[in-house]
Design a protein around this motif. Structure first.
Motif: not given
Length: 195
Positions: A172-195
């Motif tokens: 969760l404390n890396d949510a900004a990096a997770a969002l950046a990866l999700a918005e990059s459109r470079t990955v297959a699948g979903k980015v998961v944030i783990v609390p």
């Protein structure tokens, strides 16, 4: 036809269709074609300027269904891919997310096109799928539908029929990096944030 067949929703749609014995064509960037093939679909590069011509080559008589989360100008092309009795399921307007002006206008245009196509005597149908439909007006019915649908999907996941496409897990404390990866459109699948 599944647009974005390598994404979290698209890959689930492909797997559900393949489980039902349906032949699937899926769009994805070239770097994700192996993933789309592994899911059991025939990949087509959505960046190819002739993407719709390529799809028509694979399905010369049209397709039975198109699942389109992109919207925008390509929605008309998705509609044209349908054969008689085909169904267009629109569930987003990703192509218009960065447009200037009122963000509701692209959605209103989408609804207008869907309504128009449905009143024409053309033997095809167009629908908008909204996961949250009915939550406010009919909360009990919404919860019952959600419970039924998720029970089916999660059972298929538990039985190994479906495989969740997870592009990455972040604390969760890396949510900004997770969002950046999700918005990059470079990955297959979903980015998961783990609390």
């Amino acid at each position: 036809m599944v647009l974005g067949a390598n994404g979290g929703v698209g890959s689930t749609l492909v797997q559900l269709a393949r489980h039902a014995g349906i032949t699937v064509i899926g769009t994805a960037s070239a770097r994700h074609h192996d993933t789309v093939r592994e899911l059991g679909a025939t990949p087509v590069d959505y960046r190819d300027p002739d993407v719709y011509r390529r799809i028509r080559e694979l399905a010369p008589h049209g397709v039975d269904a198109v699942f389109d989360h992109v919207g925008g100008a390509g929605l008309k092309e998705s509609w044209r891919l349908l054969r008689n009795r085909g169904v267009l399921v629109s569930y987003g307007t990703a192509a218009t997310k960065d447009e200037d002006g009122n963000s509701r206008l692209p959605v209103l245009k989408l609804f207008a096109w869907l309504a128009l196509w449905n009143i024409l005597p053309n033997g095809r149908a167009a629908h908008f799928y909204n996961f949250w439909a009915g939550k406010r007006r009919r909360p009990d019915a919404f919860r019952a539908r959600l419970r039924e649908d998720l029970t089916r999907v999660l059972t298929l996941l538990a039985d190994g029929v479906l495989t969740a496409q997870v592009a990455g897990e972040f604390p969760l404390n890396d949510a900004a990096a997770a969002l950046a990866l999700a918005e990059s459109r470079t990955v297959a699948g979903k980015v998961v944030i783990v609390p």
